[in-house]
Design an enzyme around this catalytic site. Structure first.
Site, short mmCIF file in Angstrom:
data_model
loop_
_atom_site.label_atom_id
_atom_site.label_comp_id
_atom_site.label_asym_id
_atom_site.label_seq_id
_atom_site.Cartn_x
_atom_site.Cartn_y
_atom_site.Cartn_z
N THR A 100 43.00 -16.87 25.93
CA THR A 100 42.71 -16.14 24.92
C THR A 100 42.64 -16.90 23.47
O THR A 100 41.85 -16.97 22.82
CB THR A 100 43.52 -14.85 24.42
OG1 THR A 100 43.41 -14.02 25.77
CG2 THR A 100 42.82 -13.93 23.65
N GLU A 142 51.14 -20.16 35.25
CA GLU A 142 52.12 -19.39 34.67
C GLU A 142 52.24 -18.01 35.17
O GLU A 142 51.37 -17.32 35.06
CB GLU A 142 51.67 -19.31 33.07
CG GLU A 142 52.87 -18.48 32.40
CD GLU A 142 52.48 -18.27 30.69
OE1 GLU A 142 51.35 -17.95 30.43
OE2 GLU A 142 53.32 -18.23 29.92
N LYS A 180 47.58 -7.07 14.00
CA LYS A 180 47.51 -6.23 15.07
C LYS A 180 48.27 -6.46 16.43
O LYS A 180 48.20 -7.55 16.95
CB LYS A 180 45.74 -6.84 15.48
CG LYS A 180 45.26 -5.80 16.80
CD LYS A 180 44.05 -6.47 17.25
CE LYS A 180 44.61 -7.46 18.74
NZ LYS A 180 45.03 -6.46 19.78
N GLU A 221 49.95 -19.86 19.29
CA GLU A 221 51.33 -20.06 20.13
C GLU A 221 50.69 -19.43 21.43
O GLU A 221 50.61 -18.20 21.69
CB GLU A 221 52.47 -19.29 19.51
CG GLU A 221 52.93 -19.77 18.09
CD GLU A 221 53.76 -20.92 18.25
OE1 GLU A 221 54.01 -21.59 19.29
OE2 GLU A 221 53.97 -21.44 17.19
N CYS A 248 57.13 -16.38 26.94
CA CYS A 248 56.70 -17.77 26.97
C CYS A 248 57.34 -18.91 27.30
O CYS A 248 56.99 -19.79 27.99
CB CYS A 248 55.88 -17.95 25.82
SG CYS A 248 56.91 -17.74 24.19
#
Ligand code: NAD
Length: 470
Positions: free
Chosen positions: A224, A373, A169, A242, A276
């Site tokens: 999430t 972040e 997805k 991750e 990231c």
């Protein structure tokens, strides 16, 4: 390339009963529609993956390796067109989009070279003990919008090599290139081995809660990731997560200021900071703070921000409206607190989700832009004096994804690296990853790893057979 996008379920093109619009972040215009997968279509995709599992698991590994190479070949052949589509939906400059697409192909080729180990722990007259690693089963692969292709291949390549089948997805704001790749490679794999579905926000939770998924491999935000883990916990699905990062760069006083300024800039601003493992806080020793600050800001002023489809663009827009608003909110917070801006900080009046390159001068350690972040083109520079103190500041985070050290003293850097609480540490470079090395987050930056044999084993389950010989 055609403008009709279909999902791939059981080897066939499947249109959505409904669709949702996909925007070009450089203009804010909806330029395509993607299928909005229904629950019934998700069931079909998972059932197809389940039905394909015994055959794929029994396929000799050499044939599975060849399949990965063949997929890579098709992606590389169509690289230009795929990259153009990726720029349109994701926003990144064309050369960077080529990097994402061809990087995905490279990941497949290199992962295909890995071996699945077999361990003999006892081979005595009484007993043979062998541990083998087989596939886990049906894998749900959930991918974010910043590097849609290479991050998908971080999951698809090892999962397929290990004999799993998949339901993939992409993120709702970047589904198109992924759907297109699935279409192009439809004939390479047996039907049902690799299903690719797209949908609005409702689809991710449906997928992680699905009763017939054995493992969820997720890349996305820490927030999430916690939801994914909670959902997977209901029936103890295996997970690899991750997640987010707040990588610190530590710049020592012995650096060559001119030589590192440009590298440090790109460590933070590549892909508009939406990486990231981008440098998200930069700690510079006080002896070089002023000249390095000036060199980075000088370089920043020369960088072209614009539509990724235009030649010469080095930094594109923020990928989507929600992230754009979050980055603007962090900039506004810094303004409200009176922090000093060295460059940027203004909103642009052009259409699209553009944020100018923004650099802050020594905000306090507890500033939101230091602690959170940002995932955008905004960087706080901070000076430090004492190395132990800066290691403490770098480690004082819920995140532990990456970190970098910049110095000519390589022995000292190695000693420093082990003190940093991060899954990856770079010395005099940043963001380099390898399909042959483990990559993962410490602390709330993740669970498990991707890459190398460690990453491959995340898609395997061990089975030990003890055989008594007498
Ligand atoms: P996100 O968490 O919003 O979304 C990631 C994916 O999860 C998308 O496909 C999304 O549709 C799906 N999703 C959203 N809610 C879900 C739910 N409740 N259940 C299941 N799936 C759900 O992340 P993003 O904004 O797309 O990506 C940015 C974040 O990803 C940043 O925090 C970044 O650091 C992180 N990231 C981490 C890595 C890594 O390898 N560690 C790599 C890239 C990005």
């Amino acid at each position: 390339m055609s403008q009709t996008y279909t999902m791939t379920i059981n080897g066939k093109a499947v249109s959505g009963a409904e669709t949702f619009g996909v925007e070009n972040p450089a203009t804010g215009e909806v330029f395509a529609q993607a299928p909005n997968c229904t629950e019934a279509q998700l069931d079909e995709a998972v059932a197809a993956a389940r039905a394909a599992l015994p055959g794929w698991k029994a396929t000799p590994i050499e044939k599975r390796r060849q399949a990965l190479q063949a997929i890579a070949g098709v992606i590389a052949q169509n690289g230009e067109e795929l990259a153009r589509l990726l720029t349109r939906e994701q926003g990144k400059p064309h050369p960077d989009a080529m990097g994402d697409v061809l990087g995905g192909a490279h990941w497949l080729v290199e992962t295909a070279k890995l071996d699945i180990p077999e361990h003999v722990s006892e081979d005595s007259p009484e007993r043979l003990a062998v541990t083998r690693y087989g596939p886990i089963g049906v894998v749900a692969a959930i991918v974010p919008w910043n590097f849609p292709i290479i991050l998908m291949m971080f999951k698809v390549a090892p999962a397929l090599l290990a004999g799993n089948t998949l339901v993939v997805k992409p993120a709702p704001t970047t589904p198109l290139t992924t759907l297109k790749i699935a279409e192009l490679i439809r004939d390479i794999l047996p039907p049902g081995v690799l299903n690719v579905i797209s949908g609005a926000d409702r689809l991710g939770p449906w997928l992680t809660a699905h009763k017939d998924i054995d493992k969820v491999s997720f890349t996305g935000s820490t927030e999430t990731g916690k939801k994914v883990m909670a959902s997977a916990a209901k029936d103890l699905k295996k997970v690899t997560l991750e997640l987010g990062g707040n990588d610190a760069a530590i710049v020592m006083p012995d650096v060559d200021v001119k030589a590192v300024a440009e590298q440090l800039f790109w460590a933070a601003f590549r892909n508009a900071g939406q990486i990231c493992i981008a440098t998200k806080r930069m700690y510079i020793h006080k002896d070089v703070y002023e000249p390095l600050k000036a060199a980075i800001v000088d370089y920043a002023a020369s960088v072209k921000v614009g539509d990724g489809a235009e030649q010469g663009t080095q930094i594109g827009p923020i990928q989507n409206k929600a992230q754009y608003e979050r980055v603007l909110e962090l900039i506004q917070d810094a303004k409200d607190k009176g922090y000093k801006f060295l460059i940027g900080g203004n909103s642009s009046n052009v259409p699209g989700y553009f944020v100018p390159v923004t650099i802050l001068d020594n905000p306090p350690e507890d500033a939101r832009i230091v602690q959170e972040e940002q995932f955008g083109p905004v960087l706080p520079l901070m000076s430090f004096d004492n190395i132990d103190e800066v290691v403490g500041r770098a480690n004082a985070s819920i995140y532990g994804l990456g970190a970098s050290i910049w110095t000519k003293d390589l022995d000292r850097a190695q000693a420093l690296a082990v003190q940093l609480q991060a899954g990856t540490v770079w010395i005099n470079e940043s963001q380099h990853l390898s399909p042959h090395a483990a990559f993962g987050g410490h602390k709330q930056s993740g669970v498990g790893v991707e890459g190398g044999q460690d990453g491959l084993l995340e898609f395997c389950q061990a089975q030990t057979v003890f055989m008594r010989r007498t």
